[in-house]
Design a protein around this motif. Structure first.
Motif, PDB file in Angstrom:
ATOM      1  N   LEU A 222       0.833  -1.206   0.000  1.00 55.13           N
ATOM      2  CA  LEU A 222       0.000   0.000   0.000  1.00 55.13           C
ATOM      3  C   LEU A 222       0.868   1.256   0.000  1.00 55.13           C
ATOM      4  CD1 LEU A 222      -2.933  -0.945   2.405  1.00 55.13           C
ATOM      5  CD2 LEU A 222      -2.817  -1.076  -0.085  1.00 55.13           C
ATOM      6  N   ASP A 223       2.007   1.220   0.675  1.00 56.52           N
ATOM      7  CA  ASP A 223       2.918   2.374   0.648  1.00 56.52           C
ATOM      8  C   ASP A 223       3.475   2.586  -0.767  1.00 56.52           C
ATOM      9  OD1 ASP A 223       2.479   2.635   3.345  1.00 56.52           O
ATOM     10  OD2 ASP A 223       4.301   1.562   3.928  1.00 56.52           O
TER      11      ASP A 223
ATOM     12  N   GLY B 138      11.212  11.762   2.368  1.00 58.93           N
ATOM     13  CA  GLY B 138      12.613  11.390   2.198  1.00 58.93           C
ATOM     14  C   GLY B 138      12.929   9.961   2.563  1.00 58.93           C
ATOM     15  N   ARG B 139      11.921   9.180   2.934  1.00 58.79           N
ATOM     16  CA  ARG B 139      12.159   7.774   3.274  1.00 58.79           C
ATOM     17  C   ARG B 139      12.181   6.925   2.001  1.00 58.79           C
ATOM     18  NH1 ARG B 139       8.204   9.085   7.174  1.00 58.79           N
ATOM     19  NH2 ARG B 139       6.663   8.083   5.822  1.00 58.79           N
ATOM     20  N   LYS B 140      13.032   5.942   1.987  1.00 52.84           N
ATOM     21  CA  LYS B 140      13.139   5.076   0.828  1.00 52.84           C
ATOM     22  C   LYS B 140      11.910   4.175   0.749  1.00 52.84           C
ATOM     23  CE  LYS B 140      16.893   3.001  -1.751  1.00 52.84           C
ATOM     24  NZ  LYS B 140      18.313   2.646  -1.724  1.00 52.84           N
ATOM     25  N   VAL B 141      11.325   4.082  -0.431  1.00 53.08           N
ATOM     26  CA  VAL B 141      10.135   3.258  -0.629  1.00 53.08           C
ATOM     27  C   VAL B 141      10.529   1.787  -0.546  1.00 53.08           C
ATOM     28  CG1 VAL B 141       8.253   2.686  -2.196  1.00 53.08           C
ATOM     29  CG2 VAL B 141       9.099   5.038  -2.073  1.00 53.08           C
ATOM     30  N   ASP B 142       9.828   1.045   0.312  1.00 50.31           N
ATOM     31  CA  ASP B 142      10.136  -0.364   0.534  1.00 50.31           C
ATOM     32  C   ASP B 142       9.502  -1.204  -0.574  1.00 50.31           C
ATOM     33  OD1 ASP B 142      10.785  -2.830   1.496  1.00 50.31           O
ATOM     34  OD2 ASP B 142       9.377  -2.801   3.179  1.00 50.31           O
ATOM     35  N   VAL B 143      10.330  -1.848  -1.372  1.00 48.57           N
ATOM     36  CA  VAL B 143       9.849  -2.755  -2.428  1.00 48.57           C
ATOM     37  C   VAL B 143      10.405  -4.157  -2.208  1.00 48.57           C
ATOM     38  CG1 VAL B 143       9.471  -0.968  -4.165  1.00 48.57           C
ATOM     39  CG2 VAL B 143      11.739  -2.004  -3.935  1.00 48.57           C
TER      40      VAL B 143
ATOM     41  N   PRO C 196      20.604   6.043 -10.852  1.00 51.41           N
ATOM     42  CA  PRO C 196      20.526   5.603  -9.449  1.00 51.41           C
ATOM     43  C   PRO C 196      19.625   6.535  -8.643  1.00 51.41           C
ATOM     44  CG  PRO C 196      22.648   6.631  -9.904  1.00 51.41           C
ATOM     45  CD  PRO C 196      21.961   6.479 -11.239  1.00 51.41           C
ATOM     46  N   GLY C 197      18.937   5.949  -7.655  1.00 51.42           N
ATOM     47  CA  GLY C 197      18.029   6.739  -6.826  1.00 51.42           C
ATOM     48  C   GLY C 197      16.678   6.965  -7.464  1.00 51.42           C
ATOM     49  N   HIS C 198      16.377   6.287  -8.562  1.00 50.53           N
ATOM     50  CA  HIS C 198      15.110   6.462  -9.250  1.00 50.53           C
ATOM     51  C   HIS C 198      14.512   5.099  -9.612  1.00 50.53           C
ATOM     52  CE1 HIS C 198      16.772  10.509  -9.702  1.00 50.53           C
ATOM     53  NE2 HIS C 198      15.535  10.926  -9.983  1.00 50.53           N
TER      54      HIS C 198
ATOM     55  N   PRO D  30      11.449   9.382  -8.369  1.00 49.07           N
ATOM     56  CA  PRO D  30      12.386   9.116  -7.256  1.00 49.07           C
ATOM     57  C   PRO D  30      11.972   7.888  -6.468  1.00 49.07           C
ATOM     58  CG  PRO D  30      10.993  11.005  -6.780  1.00 49.07           C
ATOM     59  CD  PRO D  30      10.749  10.662  -8.212  1.00 49.07           C
ATOM     60  N   ASP D  31      12.959   7.228  -5.869  1.00 46.40           N
ATOM     61  CA  ASP D  31      12.672   6.047  -5.063  1.00 46.40           C
ATOM     62  C   ASP D  31      12.489   6.389  -3.589  1.00 46.40           C
ATOM     63  OD1 ASP D  31      15.233   6.709  -4.377  1.00 46.40           O
ATOM     64  OD2 ASP D  31      16.105   4.723  -4.752  1.00 46.40           O
ATOM     65  N   ARG D  32      12.271   7.654  -3.287  1.00 48.73           N
ATOM     66  CA  ARG D  32      11.982   8.100  -1.923  1.00 48.73           C
ATOM     67  C   ARG D  32      10.654   8.849  -1.913  1.00 48.73           C
ATOM     68  NH1 ARG D  32      16.258   7.615   1.567  1.00 48.73           N
ATOM     69  NH2 ARG D  32      18.249   7.054   0.587  1.00 48.73           N
ATOM     70  N   ASP D  33       9.925   8.735  -0.802  1.00 50.94           N
ATOM     71  CA  ASP D  33       8.635   9.395  -0.713  1.00 50.94           C
ATOM     72  C   ASP D  33       8.807  10.866  -0.364  1.00 50.94           C
ATOM     73  OD1 ASP D  33       9.344   9.398   1.958  1.00 50.94           O
ATOM     74  OD2 ASP D  33       7.947   7.824   2.540  1.00 50.94           O
ATOM     75  N   ALA D  34       7.698  11.541  -0.109  1.00 49.20           N
ATOM     76  CA  ALA D  34       7.748  12.978   0.153  1.00 49.20           C
ATOM     77  C   ALA D  34       8.517  13.311   1.421  1.00 49.20           C
ATOM     78  CB  ALA D  34       6.326  13.535   0.240  1.00 49.20           C
TER      79      ALA D  34
END
Length: 646
Positions: free
Chosen positions: A219-220, A243-248, A265-267, A237-241
């Protein structure tokens, strides 16, 4: 208002029409319509979610089929690349143009070097002039000729590549082949979701989703994809608003590779992230890890579970009821005690099986492979006296019509009394017996009401439709079936087959309309339809039937059929095929609080483990007194494990 009352009121309102609803008072009419609307919204959420899951399953299937087609096409490309490689090898092989040019260039170069022997890079111009005697040496001309020959040899290779389509075409073919190594159909899924992408995002806006456990990573990730759905660029970006890294971490390795690009990188690759999120959202909905608030089939199953405190209070009585503890025995019963008891039971069962094997003529264990096999039974020819008896019975048995059989059983058993209005009042029909018998016959034979009215005198299609819609429900029909089963069990002839303590559970393919959310293509039967999962008693009569999709694991409906069996025939032993093997089913039978239980035959390699739930999810499924059963919804496709023991 209680859920059961809402369902009853909705069923009563659904059986009415505008004319009959006018007979209710205004307040009752509003209450009925409100419950009907609530039930309709609940069904709409269920249907939308089911369609989403089926659509994602269909798109994933198309992606896999596209991968297979690409592999078929790649075979042709690979064959062409191999032929091209052969052509290049012929150019550089012994006797080829490149090798001949290389040998000639080497000989000419040697002649030039021999003529210039004694000079090196530190020699002065005067020394070189003196060596060449003031003239252009033939050695230099020979060296230039050798370089030209070598260049012509390389040109032959280049000409060969150009004749095969050029370097760009060769690189493109190589990339096309290397892009789909392995079973990486995931990179193709986004192409099949282009048309459905806006609707799927809109669906996630309309329905309210909730994680049924502490893990809300899917859901995140969905929220992160929705936050960037209006963007048209290829990377997000692979971080949310925050600044936390999105868990995949929930995704497979193939998905992890598909959503990343080494050059950025980072995307994330946006289109692949969206496809991944929708794919895993459908999977989580099917397994029950994500629930739809306000739904029925996709409701939060964890809300039906008993808290651990209530389970501990009910556990002693429950253990006695299921036979895990003797009455009056005051001993602590935890995971270790359960494992020890199961170990003892399994050891006893294994010893009994070993002891009976020498006398078992039908079981054969291959001494080389150790695989057990059952010998095929050969039916004995019927005795002559049995044939004579069969003929005598056929001669004395009168011929009955199907409608006559329905009418006779209704008169003797009075199962028709189970039918009636949802309010519980009298049917207010001139002949309820005849109306219900004819309605049962018409529905049971799949006739339309208009067709029945043309062939049956004294009844109209509207009258039959009203009786079917307002007076007959699935619950009432199951109660009537229970009456038939109970009276059948009292017959002397039925006891010739068994005593009612054993039943068999198996599924049968049934044809359905294509425009049906239950309809799926069955891999085993090779046709579109559903599965009628029957519980058949050893008294030679069906106890209960579930209609389920083709792709589900049938084992989860074994207990469900027993719970919904309304007859007095209560089997204690169920026989099923491999579809009846279920890890969770076995755990529920032995001990509802066991999760992660692994049972193997107790020998030197046996391992017994019992993992207990921790944290806020430490709530257990228990069918104890005061606790209701957990109905299997569309979550039956959760991971199932065959139990490797007898």
């Amino acid at each position: 208002m209680a859920t059961g009352k809402v369902a009853d009121f909705a069923g009563e309102a659904e059986a009415q029409d505008a004319a009959t609803l006018k007979d209710y008072t205004a307040r009752r009419r509003v209450a009925l319509i409100a419950c009907l609307a609530a039930k309709a919204r609940m069904r709409a959420r269920d249907d939308l979610t089911t369609m989403f899951c089926k659509r994602m399953a269909g798109k994933a299937k198309k992606a896999r089929e596209e991968l297979e087609e690409i592999r078929r096409q790649q075979q042709e490309i690979v064959e062409r690349l191999v032929a091209n490689y052969r052509t290049l090898l012929q150019q550089v092989d012994v006797g080829g143009p490149a090798q001949s040019a290389r040998a000639k260039a080497a000989a000419l170069t040697k002649q030039a070097l021999d003529a210039l022997e004694g000079l090196d890079e530190e020699s002065s111009a005067a020394e070189a002039v003196a060596k060449l005697e003031g003239r252009v040496s033939p050695a230099l001309l020979t060296l230039a000729e050798g370089l030209m020959v070598q260049a012509n040899g390389l040109a032959s290779l280049t000409a060969a590549v150009e004749g095969l389509g050029g370097f760009d075409a060769q690189y493109a073919q190589i990339e096309r082949v290397s892009a789909h190594h392995g079973d990486n159909w995931e990179v193709l899924l986004h192409g099949h979701l282009k048309a459905d992408r806006p609707v799927m995002f809109d669906l996630t806006d309309v329905i309210e989703l909730k994680a049924t456990s502490e893990d809300s990573s899917v859901l995140d990730a969905l929220a992160h994809a929705k936050a960037h759905r209006a963007m048209v660029r290829d990377f997000i970006p692979d971080r949310d608003a925050d600044g936390r890294k999105v868990d995949v971490s929930f995704a497979t390795q193939n998905w992890q590779k598909a959503i990343r690009d080494r050059r950025r990188p980072g995307h994330f690759v946006r289109r692949h992230v969206e496809a991944m999120v929708f794919y895993y959202l459908a999977d989580e909905l099917r397994t029950g890890d994500v629930a739809v608030i306000g739904s029925e089939e996709y409701a939060d199953w964890s809300e039906q579970l008993l808290p651990w405190e209530q389970v501990e209070a009910k556990l002693p009585e429950y253990l006695v009821e299921v036979g895990l503890v003797a009455p009056g025995e005051q001993v602590p019963f935890d995971g270790r005690a359960l494992v020890a008891q199961l170990r003892g039971r399994l050891s006893a069962a294994a010893a009994a099986a070993d002891g009976e094997y020498p006398d078992n003529d039908e079981l054969f264990i291959d001494p080389d492979s150790g695989v057990p096999k059952l010998k095929a039974r050969r039916a004995e020819k019927p005795r002559r006296s049995a044939l004579v008896l069969e003929q005598a019975i056929k001669e004395r048995m009168p011929e009955r019509t199907l409608l006559g059989i329905v009418a006779r059983t209704a008169y003797w058993i009075e199962w028709w009394h189970r039918f009636g209005p949802a309010s519980g009042n009298d049917p207010k029909l001139k002949d309820p017996f005849g109306r219900y018998v004819i309605t049962t016959f018409v529905k049971g034979t799949n006739m339309t009401f208009a067709e029945a009215a043309r062939h049956i005198a004294g009844v109209s299609g509207h009258e039959l439709s009203v009786a079917a819609r307002r007076h007959v429900t699935t619950a009432k029909l199951n109660e009537a079936i229970g009456d038939v089963v109970d009276r059948h069990a009292q017959l002397d002839l039925s006891r010739a087959w068994g005593n009612g303590t054993t039943a068999a559970a198996d599924g049968t393919h049934m044809d359905t309309y294509l425009d049906n959310l239950l309809a799926e293509t069955s891999v085993r039967y090779g046709a579109v339809g559903g599965i009628a999962y029957h519980h058949v008693s050893d008294l030679y009569i069906a106890l209960f039937t579930h209609f389920v999709p083709c792709g589900v694991w049938e084992a989860v409906y074994i207990i469900e059929g027993l719970l919904k069996n309304t007859s007095e025939v209560k089997p204690t032993t169920i026989h099923a095929d491999t579809q009846g093997q279920s890890f969770m089913w076995t755990v529920q039978v032995d001990h509802p609080s066991a999760r992660g239980l692994a049972v193997i035959r107790p020998d030197g390699r046996a391992q017994f483990s019992l993992d207990r739930p921790k944290g806020p999810d430490r709530r257990l499924v228990a069918e104890a007194r005061g606790g209701g059963p957990l109905d299997p919804g569309p979550h039956e496709v959760a991971d199932e494990h065959d139990l490797g023991c007898e």
